[in-house]
Every structure is written in structure tokens, then in C-alpha cells.
Design a protein around this motif. Structure first.
Motif, PDB file in Angstrom:
ATOM      1  N   SER A  49      61.148 -70.471 -59.734  1.00 52.06           N
ATOM      2  CA  SER A  49      60.778 -69.664 -58.579  1.00 52.06           C
ATOM      3  C   SER A  49      59.656 -70.342 -57.810  1.00 52.06           C
ATOM      4  N   LYS A  50      59.662 -70.116 -56.505  1.00 53.82           N
ATOM      5  CA  LYS A  50      58.636 -70.669 -55.623  1.00 53.82           C
ATOM      6  C   LYS A  50      58.191 -69.575 -54.664  1.00 53.82           C
ATOM      7  N   THR A  51      56.885 -69.431 -54.508  1.00 51.35           N
ATOM      8  CA  THR A  51      56.319 -68.464 -53.571  1.00 51.35           C
ATOM      9  C   THR A  51      55.379 -69.189 -52.623  1.00 51.35           C
ATOM     10  N   GLY A  52      55.664 -69.125 -51.341  1.00 46.36           N
ATOM     11  CA  GLY A  52      54.816 -69.756 -50.345  1.00 46.36           C
ATOM     12  C   GLY A  52      54.073 -68.700 -49.536  1.00 46.36           C
ATOM     13  N   TYR A  53      52.749 -68.840 -49.457  1.00 45.99           N
ATOM     14  CA  TYR A  53      51.926 -67.957 -48.627  1.00 45.99           C
ATOM     15  C   TYR A  53      51.538 -68.761 -47.383  1.00 45.99           C
ATOM     16  N   ASN A  54      52.086 -68.358 -46.238  1.00 45.53           N
ATOM     17  CA  ASN A  54      51.997 -69.176 -45.036  1.00 45.53           C
ATOM     18  C   ASN A  54      51.024 -68.613 -44.015  1.00 45.53           C
ATOM     19  N   PHE A  55      50.313 -69.525 -43.354  1.00 48.76           N
ATOM     20  CA  PHE A  55      49.492 -69.181 -42.197  1.00 48.76           C
ATOM     21  C   PHE A  55      49.698 -70.252 -41.134  1.00 48.76           C
ATOM     22  N   ASN A  56      49.916 -69.807 -39.890  1.00 47.19           N
ATOM     23  CA  ASN A  56      50.173 -70.724 -38.785  1.00 47.19           C
ATOM     24  C   ASN A  56      49.560 -70.130 -37.529  1.00 47.19           C
ATOM     25  N   SER A  57      48.674 -70.865 -36.871  1.00 46.04           N
ATOM     26  CA  SER A  57      48.046 -70.358 -35.655  1.00 46.04           C
ATOM     27  C   SER A  57      47.878 -71.492 -34.655  1.00 46.04           C
ATOM     28  N   SER A  58      48.101 -71.188 -33.379  1.00 43.35           N
ATOM     29  CA  SER A  58      47.965 -72.212 -32.346  1.00 43.35           C
ATOM     30  C   SER A  58      47.277 -71.641 -31.109  1.00 43.35           C
ATOM     31  N   TYR A  59      46.474 -72.480 -30.484  1.00 40.96           N
ATOM     32  CA  TYR A  59      45.846 -72.160 -29.199  1.00 40.96           C
ATOM     33  C   TYR A  59      46.598 -72.936 -28.125  1.00 40.96           C
ATOM     34  N   ASN A  60      47.074 -72.236 -27.101  1.00 39.21           N
ATOM     35  CA  ASN A  60      47.881 -72.839 -26.052  1.00 39.21           C
ATOM     36  C   ASN A  60      47.211 -72.598 -24.702  1.00 39.21           C
ATOM     37  N   SER A  61      47.092 -73.654 -23.902  1.00 40.10           N
ATOM     38  CA  SER A  61      46.425 -73.499 -22.606  1.00 40.10           C
ATOM     39  C   SER A  61      47.124 -74.342 -21.543  1.00 40.10           C
ATOM     40  N   LYS A  62      47.463 -73.679 -20.454  1.00 46.16           N
ATOM     41  CA  LYS A  62      48.005 -74.354 -19.279  1.00 46.16           C
ATOM     42  C   LYS A  62      46.822 -74.681 -18.359  1.00 46.16           C
ATOM     43  N   ILE A  63      46.334 -75.908 -18.457  1.00 51.06           N
ATOM     44  CA  ILE A  63      45.149 -76.299 -17.691  1.00 51.06           C
ATOM     45  C   ILE A  63      45.415 -76.166 -16.197  1.00 51.06           C
ATOM     46  N   ASN A  64      46.555 -76.683 -15.755  1.00 49.82           N
ATOM     47  CA  ASN A  64      47.011 -76.542 -14.377  1.00 49.82           C
ATOM     48  C   ASN A  64      48.519 -76.756 -14.371  1.00 49.82           C
ATOM     49  N   SER A  65      49.091 -76.873 -13.181  1.00 47.43           N
ATOM     50  CA  SER A  65      50.547 -76.994 -13.090  1.00 47.43           C
ATOM     51  C   SER A  65      51.067 -78.283 -13.713  1.00 47.43           C
ATOM     52  N   LYS A  66      50.186 -79.265 -13.939  1.00 45.99           N
ATOM     53  CA  LYS A  66      50.606 -80.549 -14.494  1.00 45.99           C
ATOM     54  C   LYS A  66      50.323 -80.688 -15.991  1.00 45.99           C
ATOM     55  N   TRP A  67      49.300 -79.976 -16.464  1.00 42.11           N
ATOM     56  CA  TRP A  67      48.755 -80.309 -17.775  1.00 42.11           C
ATOM     57  C   TRP A  67      48.747 -79.095 -18.693  1.00 42.11           C
ATOM     58  N   PHE A  68      49.317 -79.284 -19.900  1.00 48.65           N
ATOM     59  CA  PHE A  68      49.372 -78.237 -20.928  1.00 48.65           C
ATOM     60  C   PHE A  68      48.922 -78.832 -22.252  1.00 48.65           C
ATOM     61  N   VAL A  69      48.135 -78.064 -23.031  1.00 50.33           N
ATOM     62  CA  VAL A  69      47.702 -78.530 -24.349  1.00 50.33           C
ATOM     63  C   VAL A  69      47.977 -77.451 -25.385  1.00 50.33           C
ATOM     64  N   LYS A  70      48.240 -77.904 -26.604  1.00 53.34           N
ATOM     65  CA  LYS A  70      48.486 -77.003 -27.729  1.00 53.34           C
ATOM     66  C   LYS A  70      47.805 -77.573 -28.961  1.00 53.34           C
ATOM     67  N   ILE A  71      46.978 -76.755 -29.603  1.00 48.88           N
ATOM     68  CA  ILE A  71      46.263 -77.161 -30.810  1.00 48.88           C
ATOM     69  C   ILE A  71      46.591 -76.146 -31.898  1.00 48.88           C
ATOM     70  N   GLY A  72      46.954 -76.637 -33.075  1.00 47.78           N
ATOM     71  CA  GLY A  72      47.374 -75.697 -34.107  1.00 47.78           C
ATOM     72  C   GLY A  72      46.992 -76.108 -35.510  1.00 47.78           C
ATOM     73  N   VAL A  73      47.027 -75.126 -36.405  1.00 48.05           N
ATOM     74  CA  VAL A  73      46.772 -75.355 -37.816  1.00 48.05           C
ATOM     75  C   VAL A  73      47.811 -74.586 -38.623  1.00 48.05           C
ATOM     76  N   GLN A  74      48.291 -75.199 -39.700  1.00 49.71           N
ATOM     77  CA  GLN A  74      49.245 -74.553 -40.596  1.00 49.71           C
ATOM     78  C   GLN A  74      48.773 -74.759 -42.032  1.00 49.71           C
ATOM     79  N   ASP A  75      48.974 -73.760 -42.858  1.00 46.38           N
ATOM     80  CA  ASP A  75      48.596 -73.895 -44.257  1.00 46.38           C
ATOM     81  C   ASP A  75      49.579 -73.094 -45.115  1.00 46.38           C
ATOM     82  N   GLU A  76      49.965 -73.709 -46.231  1.00 46.21           N
ATOM     83  CA  GLU A  76      50.861 -73.033 -47.167  1.00 46.21           C
ATOM     84  C   GLU A  76      50.333 -73.192 -48.584  1.00 46.21           C
TER      85      GLU A  76
END
Length: 780
Positions: free
Chosen positions: A400-427
Motif C-alpha cells: 500500500s502507498k499513501t501520498g499526502y499532497n500539497f500544491n500551491s502556485s502564485y500566478n500573475s499577468k504582469i501585462n498583456s505580454k508577460w505572465f509568470v507562475k511560481i509554485g511549490v509541490q510536496d508529497e
């Protein structure tokens, strides 16, 4: 059964008024996720239109059953056209749509975003495609299985009727990552073993899924711990305005009931629940060969609860609970399952996740997922001892395997040309492994696993999208992951570039370094020392790593025709192989019901895959569609002996051709008859021949030392499907009847060649012959 069906029809009659239905949906900015207010949503070639409200919601009412194209326009955004929106009398259509802002506002130029091959993920550049549930259920031979659907795409092969493992560009299926609503899951299939990514029957209920993404190479930085491909699956929300029900019967999917409706119409909250139970026993009683004379049983419950908009943001709770069992008798030597020995097998899946979405401002948002992913298998295997003429217990395997997951991301559209995404995941990965086996009736048990503990896989990433202008778009990012069991760490650059030549053609370029931990159970194979203690010789294995290089070309041949070509090269290294000279490599594992068990492994192996893919697609229009995909590829590896060989998945080529035609019938043309076909021709997989003389001498199967030196005969299959959809004239009821005739020529495709100890000779097993799959669906 007739009694229950009459009750359902009577209930539908009580609240139904007419057979016309609505198309409703939500429209958001693709990058910032804020609602788009005031956009024009219209039915193409019709005067019916509406506008999106302050929440981005829209509704087109009183549409007769038919196919429609929906066009969305808004100043400063690329025009969006959604073709082939199917309206039936039994269910409202719910669309979740997004629009992309123009990087530069050009006079007298209309920028369109209507490419059916585009993905939901805005950061994908190459080797990616969105697939719809309409496609999953439309194509012949699909078995309502998303994994079998993608086998129609270029570069993908599933030449195994017993399982839905995905072979992408010659890679092991172990290299595939499954993700559901942002949460990584181990293996969403019935009869699945830990350490594998496929199974005999999918546990994903297509009546609950929405359009989802599939990646075959150089995927964006948010995806980690995969070297081959990614399934990014999403559950749709239930109807937040009215209650609806679907009843379905199918040979593969079984009997099913799905219900959905509003929890609070004011908040826009909803529920969606579906339950399925297998009908394999009924199919066997009808004389249908399902690959084994044993009767498999399986059931699953899937759900999604959506909170709607609250002050704290949007919440959704989703999950899959599934179980499956089968007992295969020792005389079932021709079975596709069990390997010719007696096996009692059971598996369970428990996936529960909570999503949270919070808009920070009109340019930024945070998306998070918390979840638990549980899977287990229990297997007892038995073998036959010829000298004593008795059966004996050969394997006891409880994992048996049990995974406890966490995933979060910050997303920002700086302007019409530029988008950034920063995230962290942990299991946090919890393991309970117990496995012992014996070679024959006289030997003692060998303890392979006896482990109960936890470990952790942590990942962080950064991704950015920058539109230099309306022709050139750059996607770049970094992904890093660390496995705390042995502190293996990796930093992986990702790069994608797309150049739009004109409104009909474009070039794309992709590069990615991707890393993946080994199947989790491999780290804990144990060896007993002379003093009675145990050593874990695989515990320090590093990530397997893979570099992807892709060049693609996309051409809109005509309005409804597209040509897409890609060539690629993939170099794999840090592959686990034996510490002594041998042909073994982890690249050849993952396509069976258990992981290969090899101790004393080291990361010294390599591999390479390269090939050319072509797709010619006629999107559904004027009543018909067509799809032709072809792949020519090579898949090689080197074990610790330094000799280059074919991998187990080197079929060398795959060719698919699909097509279908739809006719409107009836006096009001509200019903339809459709016919679909699929033809597949693929190269036979490489395998290691049995050394017959050595097997007869030793009393058990002994393979040739010349690994993967032979190939099974080429895989050939023709599937034909016929469907009839009946839309009620006066009520909101729709019924559909489908008969999917798989392998209509009854062609014998080789499945395996094994040594039979009782017969002291070779035994051949063939894949499924002619297989009729009937599906009935009722919606109201």
C-alpha cells in the motif's frame, strides 16, 4: 431492469416541458483568471447571441438538438471559436472558456484563437494537445478510456489489449505522470499495481471529466517527476442551475448512474456524483471473450463538490474511490492476465482532494490543492510442482502507498505580454510493503519487501510566458525537485518558442530536462546479510534523467483541415542498471502487472529515442471528420554490459486512421445516426525469446541471454462503431445506443510467448479477438 427504466422515464416526464436546451458557461481571462464582462457570445450563422455578465457567466437559451459553433469576441482579445458544441434534449451544455489578450493591438487585423489542437495550459509550446470527452466517447475502439483515446495521437502506442499503459515515443509507461485537478496521483486504473501507471480498466469516469491536456515531450516547468509524458485531467463542475441525471450501461464501464445539480443557485455551488459497477459477468454469460475466463469485478465512485464564489475564494472537493478483484484459475493458460498461473488479485484506490482558488487582484491569483492519494494491492499467486503433482503458494504480496499532497502556485499577468507562475509541490509518501516468494515447492520463502515508513518528494518551479509580439511567444522555466530518502536533487531548465508565420502556419521549438524518481517500491528491495540483518541496496538510486529536443510545424491546410509534423530526439541517462555486466535496464519495466524486481542497481544506464511524427486531421464539420497519424521511431538502450539493444517498447512504427460520418434523421432532423471506424497497424514489440532447452532442463522458464532480440508480429486491428441518438420531441430526454465492434476481422495479435512447465513446451497467448462493446446512455 425494465421496471427501473420505466420509473426513470416517468420521472423525466413529470418535469420536462420541451426538448430545447441551453448552452451556459463562464468566460475568463486565460492568464489572470478574472471574469470577462461584456463579451459577445453568439451562435455562428444565427442571430442568437448574448453577453457575459459581471461574473463572466453567459447563457444561450432554447436551442434545438444539433451541433453548433460558438464565437466569442471582445475588444483587445483574440477572437475565440468553439466548433462542434453538441446540444441534446437531455442535458444542458456547460462551457468553461477563456480568452487571451492580444500582445499588440493591430488595426484591421483579426486575431483568432480557434485551433482545436491548442491546450488548456497556457505555457505549452510543443508536443501537447487538448482532448475532449466527446472524442473519448466518439472514436471507435476507445472503451470510454482517456488512455486508449490518446493512442490515436501521433507518437503514442498501446498495443496491449489487456492494459491501457501508454507508450510515448518508445518510452516506458512508468515515465508518464497522472494529475487530476492539480494533484499528482499514482495510477487511476482498476487492477493497478504500485510502481506502474496503467491497468486493465480505467477508473476515470468520462461523464465527470472535462476537456483535458496530454503532453508527449518537453512539457512546462510546473510538471515534474516524469520523463515521458503527462496526463493533466480535470473534473468538470456540476450544473449549478438545474438537476440532471445520466444512466448508462456498457460492457466495459458497467452500469452507471450520474447525478448533478445546484447546492446554492445564488452562490453558484453545485454537486456532481457518479457510480459505476462492472457487468463483466453478464458479458461472459453472453459468450463475449473479455480476455480471461475468470470474472473480474470492479466498482468506482467519483465526485466533485463546488462551493461557487465565496468571500474566502472558490473551493472544490473532488475524489475517486475504487476497488477491483479477480481470481484467475491455474488452468486459464490462455488468459491475458495472471501469466498462466493461479492468481488472486485485488486493488483499491482512494483519491480525495480539496482545491482553493483566490483572486488577489485583477492580475494575480493563488491556486492550491491539498489531497490524499491512497492505493493498495493484495496478490496471492500459486504455481504447479510437476514431480509431486501439487499446487503450492508461490507469492504473497501486500502493498500500500499513501501520498499526502500539497500544491500551491502564485500566478500573475504582469501585462498583456508577460505572465509568470511560481509554485511549490510536496508529497509525503507513506509505504507499507510486504512481499515474499519462493522458487519451487521445496525452497524456503524469500523475503523481498518488509518495510513500513515514510519519505518525501519536494518540488519547486518557476515559469514565464512572454509574447514578444503577436507572432513570437517565449515560454521558459526552471523546475527543481529533491527526494529526501537519499537527498537526490535536480535542477531542470525548460524552454519553448513559437513563431507564427501567418494565420495558417507556425513553427515551434522545445527543449526540456526532465527527471523522475524510480518506482517507489524499487528503493526498498532488501537483501539478507549473513548476520540476519537486511540491506537496501537500491536506496541511494538517483533520478533517471531525460533531455528532450523537439521541432514542430503546424499548418492549417483549409478551414477544417490541419497538418502537424514533429521530429524529436530524446537522450536518457542515470538509468538504473545492474552493478554487474548484464542487459537489464529500468527502461524496459512498467508494462506488466508488477514492477521488475532487481537488486544492486546503479545509475549507469543510458537510452535514446528519436523519430518523426505526422498528423493530418479533418475537424468535424459538414457531418464528418477524419484523423490520420503516423510515427516512425527508434528506441534503444544500453545496460551495464555496454551493448546497445532495442528497448521492450521499440515497435518502430505506429499508423492510425480514423473517420466518421453523421446523418440527421427524422422528420425534424433532431435525431442522428453516426458511423465511425479506426484502423491501427503498429510494429510488434521487442521481446526476449525463451531458451527452450534450458527451460526444460531447469524446470522453469529460462530466457535467452540475447535480450529483446526478437519482435512479435505486427499489431493489426480494425474497429467499427455505429451509434443512434434519439432526442425527444417534447421532453428534455435524450437516449443514445452504440455498438462498438472491436477487432472485427478477429485478427490474432500475439500477446506473449512463455514456457509451460506442465507441458514442457512453449505456450502462446493472443490478444483479444472480436469484441463487441455495447453502450446505452439515457440523459434527463
Amino acid at each position: 431492469m425494465k421496471k427501473y427504466l420505466l420509473i426513470v422515464l416517468f420521472a423525466a416526464h413529470c418535469f420536462a416541458q420541451n426538448n430545447k436546451q441551453n448552452i451556459q458557461g463562464t468566460l475568463i481571462d486565460k492568464l489572470s483568471q478574472i471574469p470577462i464582462v461584456g463579451a459577445t457570445v453568439q451562435v455562428v450563422n444565427s442571430d442568437k447571441q448574448t453577453t457575459s455578465d459581471e461574473k463572466g457567466n453567459f447563457i444561450l437559451t432554447d436551442l434545438s438538438p444539433d451541433r453548433y459553433s460558438i464565437k466569442i469576441t471582445y475588444m483587445g482579445y483574440k477572437e475565440v471559436v468553439i466548433p462542434n458544441v453538441i446540444v441534446t434534449s437531455g442535458k444542458e451544455v456547460i462551457l468553461d472558456l477563456s480568452m487571451e489578450e492580444e500582445a499588440m493591438h493591430l488595426n484591421e487585423v483579426v486575431i483568432k484563437s480557434s485551433n482545436k489542437g491548442a491546450t488548456n495550459n497556457k505555457l505549452a509550446s510543443v508536443s501537447a494537445r487538448t482532448f475532449s470527452m466527446e472524442e473519448v466517447n466518439r472514436y471507435a475502439g476507445g472503451r470510454s478510456d482517456v488512455a486508449r483515446l490518446v493512442s490515436n495521437f501521433a507518437g503514442v502506442s498501446t498495443p496491449d489489449d489487456s492494459r491501457n499503459d501508454i507508450v510515448i515515443r518508445g518510452n516506458s509507461p512508468v515515465g508518464v505522470l497522472w494529475r487530476i485537478d492539480g494533484m499528482t496521483v499514482t495510477n487511476p486504473n482498476h487492477f493497478a499495481s504500485i510502481g506502474t501507471t496503467g491497468g486493465a480498466v480505467s477508473a476515470l469516469n468520462t461523464n465527470l471529466l472535462k476537456n483535458s491536456d496530454f503532453f508527449t515531450s518537453a512539457f512546462p516547468a510546473e510538471y515534474g517527476n516524469a520523463t515521458s509524458g503527462v496526463f493533466d485531467i480535470g473534473f468538470r463542475n456540476g450544473n449549478a442551475k438545474k438537476r440532471e441525471t445520466t444512466i448508462q450501461l456498457g460492457v466495459i464501464t458497467g452500469i452507471e448512474a450520474t447525478t448533478e445539480g445546484p447546492i446554492s443557485k445564488k452562490q453558484g455551488s453545485s454537486y456532481l456524483v457518479g457510480y459505476r459497477y462492472s457487468l463483466a459477468g453478464v458479458a461472459q454469460a453472453m459468450g463475449i471473450n473479455i480476455g480471461t475466463t475468470a470474472t473480474p469485478t470492479y466498482q468506482d465512485l467519483s465526485f466533485k463538490l463546488n462551493s461557487g464564489t465565496t468571500k474566502a475564494g472558490k473551493f472544490s472537493l473532488f475524489g475517486i474511490l475504487a476497488s477491483s478483484t479477480i481470481s484467475i484459475g491455474k488452468n486459464n493458460s490462455s488468459s491475458l492476465f495472471g501469466g498462466g498461473i493461479q492468481v488472486d488479485f485485488g486493488s483499491k484506490i482512494g483519491i480525495v482532494g480539496l482545491n482553493h482558488f483566490k483572486q488577489i487582484n485583477n492580475k494575480s491569483f493563488v491556486a492550491s490543492t491539498f489531497g490524499i492519494n491512497y492505493s493498495s494491492t493484495d496478490q496471492n499467486s500459486y504455481d504447479f510442482d510437476k514431480p509431486t503433482n501439487t499446487s503450492y503458494s508461490k507469492e504473497i504480496n501486500n502493498v500500500s502507498k499513501t501520498g499526502y499532497n500539497f500544491n500551491s502556485s502564485y500566478n500573475s499577468k504582469i501585462n498583456s505580454k508577460w505572465f509568470v507562475k511560481i509554485g511549490v509541490q510536496d508529497e509525503i509518501i507513506g509505504l507499507n510493503l510486504f512481499y515474499k516468494t519462493k522458487d519451487n515447492i521445496q525452497t524456503d520463502w524469500k523475503q523481498v519487501w518488509d518495510y513500513n515508513s515514510y519519505t518525501n518528494l519536494a518540488q519547486v518551479y518557476f515559469q514565464t510566458k512572454y509574447s514578444i509580439n503577436n507572432k513570437i511567444t517565449l515560454n521558459a522555466g526552471l523546475h527543481s525537485q529533491r527526494f529526501l530518502l537519499n537527498n537526490a536533487t535536480t535542477i531542470e531548465p525548460r524552454l519553448g518558442l513559437k513563431y507564427v508565420i501567418n494565420n495558417k502556419s507556425s513553427w515551434s521549438l522545445g527543449y526540456g530536462l526532465h527527471s523522475q524518481m524510480q518506482p517507489i517500491n524499487v528503493y526498498f528491495l532488501q537483501t539478507q546479510n549473513p548476520d540476519g540483518s537486511y540491506s537496501y541496496n537500491n536506496k541511494d538510486l538517483d533520478f533517471t534523467k531525460s533531455q528532450h529536443y523537439v521541432l514542430g510545424y503546424d499548418l492549417q491546410l483549409f478551414e477544417d483541415w490541419r497538418l502537424k509534423a514533429e521530429m524529436y530526439y530524446q537522450y536518457l541517462y542515470n538509468v538504473p542498471v545492474n552493478t554487474f555486466p548484464s542487459s537489464y535496464s529500468m527502461l524496459n519495466t512498467g508494462a506488466s502487472f508488477k514492477t521488475d524486481l532487481e537488486d544492486h542497481l546503479t545509475n549507469a544506464g543510458t537510452g535514446k529515442n528519436y523519430g518523426l511524427e505526422l498528423t493530418i486531421e479533418k475537424f468535424f464539420s459538414k457531418g464528418y471528420y477524419g484523423l490520420l497519424t503516423g510515427s516512425i521511431y527508434s528506441s534503444k538502450y544500453k545496460g551495464s554490459d555496454g551493448i546497445e539493444r532495442n528497448t521492450a517498447f521499440n515497435g518502430k512504427y505506429v499508423f492510425n486512421i480514423l473517420g466518421g460520418k453523421e446523418w440527421k434523421v427524422g422528420t425534424e432532423k433532431r435525431n442522428k445516426i453516426s458511423s465511425d471506424f479506426k484502423f491501427t497497424n503498429a510494429g510488434g514489440r521487442a521481446f526476449t525469446p525463451v531458451d527452450l532447452t534450458a527451460s526444460q532442463t531447469s524446470g522453469h522458464e529460462t530466457l535467452s541471454p540475447d535480450a529483446y532480440s526478437a519482435n512479435y508480429s505486427n499489431y493489426f486491428r480494425l474497429d467499427i462503431k455505429g451509434s443512434y441518438t434519439l432526442n425527444s420531441k417534447t421532453k428534455k430526454i435524450a437516449q443514445s445506443f452504440s455498438l462498438d465492434l472491436q477487432n472485427v476481422t478477429n485478427h490474432k495479435n500475439m500477446f506473449s510467448q512463455t514456457y509451460d512447465n506442465q507441458k514442457m513446451g512453449l505456450s502462446y497467448t493472443y490478444q483479444l479477438g472480436f469484441f463487441p462493446n455495447f453502450i446505452y446512455k439515457l440523459q434527463f
